[in-house]
Design a protein around this motif. Structure first.
Motif, mmCIF file in Angstrom:
data_model
loop_
_atom_site.group_PDB
_atom_site.id
_atom_site.type_symbol
_atom_site.label_atom_id
_atom_site.label_comp_id
_atom_site.label_asym_id
_atom_site.label_seq_id
_atom_site.Cartn_x
_atom_site.Cartn_y
_atom_site.Cartn_z
ATOM 1 N N LEU A 190 3.081 1.524 -10.155
ATOM 2 C CA LEU A 190 2.768 2.024 -8.823
ATOM 3 C C LEU A 190 1.382 2.673 -8.731
ATOM 4 C CD1 LEU A 190 6.121 3.692 -7.671
ATOM 5 C CD2 LEU A 190 5.277 1.381 -7.201
ATOM 6 N N ASP A 191 0.912 3.242 -9.813
ATOM 7 C CA ASP A 191 -0.316 4.033 -9.764
ATOM 8 C C ASP A 191 -1.538 3.174 -10.076
ATOM 9 O OD1 ASP A 191 -2.297 5.912 -9.835
ATOM 10 O OD2 ASP A 191 -1.194 7.348 -11.068
ATOM 11 N N ILE A 192 -2.161 2.648 -9.034
ATOM 12 C CA ILE A 192 -3.322 1.781 -9.215
ATOM 13 C C ILE A 192 -4.500 2.545 -9.812
ATOM 14 C CG2 ILE A 192 -4.178 2.135 -6.860
ATOM 15 C CD1 ILE A 192 -4.315 -1.156 -8.863
ATOM 16 N N ASP A 193 -4.629 3.839 -9.480
ATOM 17 C CA ASP A 193 -5.726 4.634 -10.032
ATOM 18 C C ASP A 193 -5.601 4.771 -11.542
ATOM 19 O OD1 ASP A 193 -6.923 5.026 -7.574
ATOM 20 O OD2 ASP A 193 -5.852 6.883 -7.171
ATOM 21 N N LEU A 194 -4.368 4.879 -12.026
ATOM 22 C CA LEU A 194 -4.145 4.944 -13.472
ATOM 23 C C LEU A 194 -4.613 3.661 -14.133
ATOM 24 C CD1 LEU A 194 -2.947 6.266 -16.024
ATOM 25 C CD2 LEU A 194 -0.757 5.242 -15.403
ATOM 26 N N ILE A 195 -4.249 2.526 -13.571
ATOM 27 C CA ILE A 195 -4.656 1.232 -14.136
ATOM 28 C C ILE A 195 -6.175 1.126 -14.179
ATOM 29 C CG2 ILE A 195 -4.576 -1.273 -13.855
ATOM 30 C CD1 ILE A 195 -1.954 -0.074 -14.736
ATOM 31 N N ARG A 236 8.730 -14.394 -22.714
ATOM 32 C CA ARG A 236 8.440 -13.780 -21.420
ATOM 33 C C ARG A 236 8.965 -12.342 -21.469
ATOM 34 N NH1 ARG A 236 7.509 -16.868 -16.886
ATOM 35 N NH2 ARG A 236 9.046 -15.747 -15.621
ATOM 36 N N ILE A 237 8.057 -11.398 -21.310
ATOM 37 C CA ILE A 237 8.377 -9.978 -21.497
ATOM 38 C C ILE A 237 8.183 -9.220 -20.194
ATOM 39 C CG2 ILE A 237 7.731 -7.859 -22.703
ATOM 40 C CD1 ILE A 237 6.792 -9.592 -25.050
ATOM 41 N N LEU A 238 9.165 -8.386 -19.864
ATOM 42 C CA LEU A 238 9.062 -7.476 -18.727
ATOM 43 C C LEU A 238 8.807 -6.080 -19.275
ATOM 44 C CD1 LEU A 238 9.361 -6.618 -15.762
ATOM 45 C CD2 LEU A 238 11.858 -6.657 -16.096
ATOM 46 N N ASP A 239 7.662 -5.497 -18.941
ATOM 47 C CA ASP A 239 7.261 -4.177 -19.432
ATOM 48 C C ASP A 239 7.406 -3.162 -18.297
ATOM 49 O OD1 ASP A 239 6.157 -2.009 -20.695
ATOM 50 O OD2 ASP A 239 4.170 -2.897 -21.011
ATOM 51 N N ILE A 240 8.476 -2.358 -18.349
ATOM 52 C CA ILE A 240 8.788 -1.363 -17.309
ATOM 53 C C ILE A 240 8.412 0.030 -17.801
ATOM 54 C CG2 ILE A 240 10.619 -0.269 -15.952
ATOM 55 C CD1 ILE A 240 10.407 -3.066 -15.108
ATOM 56 N N CYS A 241 7.463 0.699 -17.266
ATOM 57 C CA CYS A 241 6.398 0.261 -16.378
ATOM 58 C C CYS A 241 5.100 0.214 -17.193
ATOM 59 C CB CYS A 241 6.245 1.227 -15.218
ATOM 60 S SG CYS A 241 7.693 1.249 -14.105
ATOM 61 N N GLY A 287 0.780 -1.209 0.000
ATOM 62 C CA GLY A 287 0.000 0.000 0.000
ATOM 63 C C GLY A 287 0.821 1.271 0.000
ATOM 64 N N LYS A 288 1.988 1.246 0.655
ATOM 65 C CA LYS A 288 2.780 2.466 0.746
ATOM 66 C C LYS A 288 3.305 2.933 -0.598
ATOM 67 C CE LYS A 288 7.224 0.215 1.688
ATOM 68 N NZ LYS A 288 8.365 0.123 2.602
ATOM 69 N N TRP A 289 3.282 2.050 -1.600
ATOM 70 C CA TRP A 289 3.798 2.430 -2.919
ATOM 71 C C TRP A 289 2.725 3.037 -3.810
ATOM 72 C CZ3 TRP A 289 8.711 2.880 -3.018
ATOM 73 C CH2 TRP A 289 9.519 2.023 -2.276
ATOM 74 N N LEU A 290 1.444 2.924 -3.409
ATOM 75 C CA LEU A 290 0.386 3.445 -4.249
ATOM 76 C C LEU A 290 0.364 4.966 -4.175
ATOM 77 C CD1 LEU A 290 -2.425 0.864 -3.488
ATOM 78 C CD2 LEU A 290 -0.559 0.747 -5.133
ATOM 79 N N ILE A 291 0.231 5.626 -5.310
ATOM 80 C CA ILE A 291 0.366 7.074 -5.360
ATOM 81 C C ILE A 291 -0.814 7.711 -6.067
ATOM 82 C CG2 ILE A 291 2.883 7.080 -5.284
ATOM 83 C CD1 ILE A 291 2.905 7.189 -8.306
ATOM 84 N N LYS A 292 -1.043 8.986 -5.802
ATOM 85 C CA LYS A 292 -2.104 9.744 -6.451
ATOM 86 C C LYS A 292 -1.460 10.803 -7.339
ATOM 87 C CE LYS A 292 -6.405 11.068 -7.092
ATOM 88 N NZ LYS A 292 -7.388 10.195 -7.751
ATOM 89 N N VAL A 293 -1.760 10.743 -8.621
ATOM 90 C CA VAL A 293 -1.145 11.641 -9.588
ATOM 91 C C VAL A 293 -2.241 12.269 -10.448
ATOM 92 C CG1 VAL A 293 0.559 11.854 -11.432
ATOM 93 C CG2 VAL A 293 0.854 10.110 -9.660
ATOM 94 N N GLU A 294 -2.045 13.524 -10.837
ATOM 95 C CA GLU A 294 -2.960 14.174 -11.757
ATOM 96 C C GLU A 294 -2.431 14.060 -13.179
ATOM 97 O OE1 GLU A 294 -3.583 18.165 -10.518
ATOM 98 O OE2 GLU A 294 -4.663 17.598 -8.691
ATOM 99 N N GLU A 319 0.329 -9.936 -16.267
ATOM 100 C CA GLU A 319 0.299 -9.724 -14.817
ATOM 101 C C GLU A 319 0.813 -8.318 -14.523
ATOM 102 O OE1 GLU A 319 2.093 -12.659 -11.922
ATOM 103 O OE2 GLU A 319 3.530 -11.005 -11.698
ATOM 104 N N VAL A 320 -0.005 -7.481 -13.907
ATOM 105 C CA VAL A 320 0.409 -6.143 -13.490
ATOM 106 C C VAL A 320 0.557 -6.152 -11.974
ATOM 107 C CG1 VAL A 320 -0.150 -3.689 -13.462
ATOM 108 C CG2 VAL A 320 -0.782 -5.094 -15.428
ATOM 109 N N SER A 321 1.706 -5.695 -11.496
ATOM 110 C CA SER A 321 1.987 -5.701 -10.057
ATOM 111 C C SER A 321 2.170 -4.279 -9.541
ATOM 112 C CB SER A 321 3.256 -6.509 -9.762
ATOM 113 O OG SER A 321 3.633 -6.369 -8.404
ATOM 114 N N THR A 322 1.670 -4.004 -8.341
ATOM 115 C CA THR A 322 1.853 -2.687 -7.722
ATOM 116 C C THR A 322 3.097 -2.646 -6.838
ATOM 117 O OG1 THR A 322 0.326 -3.337 -5.946
ATOM 118 C CG2 THR A 322 -0.592 -2.083 -7.790
#
Length: 249
Positions: free
Chosen positions: A96-101, A61-66, A2-9, A137-140
């Motif tokens: 990190l931005d769950i709201d964006l997702i 197997r692909i790593l998509d940053i971010c 949870g500490k990594w979740l951020i609010k961005v405009e 798979e999307v990880s926060t």
């Protein structure tokens, strides 16, 4: 987590190829080059070179940053589905931005994305999707920690915000963990041609190449093995000629 979740405009912007991107207030940058265009940047700097490099491999197997707006992931799926013999593709992506997702369900994507609307919705709601050909798979988690959980990665879409504002995802230490997570025949794709970033990669034994095309600006590919299709960038020579250039720590 949870500490990594951020609010961005965000502010929506139309790029020069007609596709939409966003401007991030947190990083003071757009997610894509406005001049290149969101679609063209994803295709020409990431997807085309990656899929061409692994054209004979049927499981990637692909790593998509971010994850961001998901252009790299979604266009990879669309390109794969165009094939007469689609690959099995697994995509792992930190964001990190769950709201964006969550907002991607209603984001104004190009019309080509309509055919995979169900995939977009499931990722926006569940951070996960899987079918016969694709697993996403999307990880926060913090990307730096997330990559430590992965192995046998064939492709890295290194598409974080620039090292000017997101330094932690361009360091020698970061690319050390990328090295550990990737296969010997892997490829890193990235939009940047920064000497400092290229030095961060070369410090970890990645060989640096430059790609150019008529559709977008120059960009970088990095490999563990020598390639003959692209312009090689001699980083040892770069260091000799530019004593002030340093890798990022």
């Amino acid at each position: 987590m949870g500490k990594w979740l951020i609010k961005v405009e965000y502010k929506k912007i139309i790029t020069d190829d007609g596709s939409h991107t966003l401007f991030s207030s947190k990083y003071n940058q757009t997610y894509h080059s406005i001049k290149d265009g969101a679609i063209k940047e994803s295709l020409y700097k990431h997807i085309y070179p990656a899929l061409n490099h692994h054209k004979d491999k049927q499981h990637l197997r692909i790593l998509d940053i971010c994850f961001g707006l998901g252009y790299n992931t979604f266009l990879t799926i669309l390109e794969n589905l165009k094939s007469d013999n689609p690959k099995r593709i697994e995509i792992f992506s930190p964001e990190l931005d769950i709201d964006l997702i969550r907002s991607l369900e209603t984001f104004e994507y190009p019309k080509e994305f309509e055919s995979i609307k169900d995939i977009i919705v499931q990722i926006a709601r569940n951070l996960y999707y899987e079918d016969e050909y694709h697993k996403i798979e999307v990880s926060t988690m913090d990307a730096r920690e997330y990559i430590k959980t992965l192995e046998n990665i064939d492709v890295v879409y290194q598409d974080a915000f620039s090292s000017d504002v997101n330094k932690e995802l361009w360091t020698v230490e970061y690319f050390s963990n990328i090295n550990k997570a990737t296969n010997e025949d892997s490829v890193i794709t990235t939009y940047t041609i920064s000497t400092n970033v290229r030095l961060s990669m070369s410090e970890n034994k990645f060989l640096i190449y430059q790609i150019e095309n008529s559709e977008t600006k120059k960009s970088t590919l990095a490999f563990k093995k020598t390639q003959n299709k692209y312009k090689f960038i001699d980083m040892e020579l770069k260091k000799l000629r530019n004593q002030t250039a340093k890798p990022i720590y």
